[in-house]
Design a protein around this motif. Sequence first.
Motif, PDB file in Angstrom:
ATOM      1  N   CYS A  43       0.812  -1.225   0.000  1.00 29.08           N
ATOM      2  CA  CYS A  43       0.000   0.000   0.000  1.00 29.08           C
ATOM      3  C   CYS A  43       0.844   1.272   0.000  1.00 29.08           C
ATOM      4  CB  CYS A  43      -0.963   0.006   1.180  1.00 29.08           C
ATOM      5  SG  CYS A  43      -0.188   0.317   2.783  1.00 29.08           S
ATOM      6  N   GLY A  44       2.031   1.243   0.579  1.00 30.18           N
ATOM      7  CA  GLY A  44       2.907   2.410   0.599  1.00 30.18           C
ATOM      8  C   GLY A  44       2.576   3.413   1.679  1.00 30.18           C
ATOM      9  N   CYS A  74       7.118  -1.379   6.832  1.00 32.08           N
ATOM     10  CA  CYS A  74       6.685  -2.760   7.086  1.00 32.08           C
ATOM     11  C   CYS A  74       7.668  -3.775   6.523  1.00 32.08           C
ATOM     12  CB  CYS A  74       5.291  -2.999   6.532  1.00 32.08           C
ATOM     13  SG  CYS A  74       5.176  -2.960   4.741  1.00 32.08           S
TER      14      CYS A  74
END
Length: 112
Positions: free
Chosen positions: A61-62, A76
């Motif tokens: 997702c960034g 992450c």
Amino acid sequence: MHTPENAHTITAYVYRSRTRSLQPYRIDSAHPISVMSLVAQLHQKDPTLACRTSMCFHGTCGSCFMNVNGQDVKGCTVLVNPGETVYLRPHSRYKILQDLVVDFNQPLTSDE
Ligand code: FES
């Protein structure tokens, strides 16, 4: 077996926008954890620390982009080992909203 006192402690210095300084935190962990897990634990310990909480935790997702030890990375995907010290700052290329939270719609220009 003798274990050094800090062998199961992760030390994090985290950028706080109110004071524009790094605030020290310590978290106990017997295992390596991702920077995002660390940030989630820090937020649980100190709810005044602003961070993103809606995350995939799988590198897709960034939303976890931040600066870890001077490098802009996906939090992450970076592991921190017990006994290590990390320096967490907001991503360097976006406008800071608060603490570790940046506005991904407002990239910084080279003169900011
Ligand atoms: S939490 Fe989605 S990329 Fe890291």
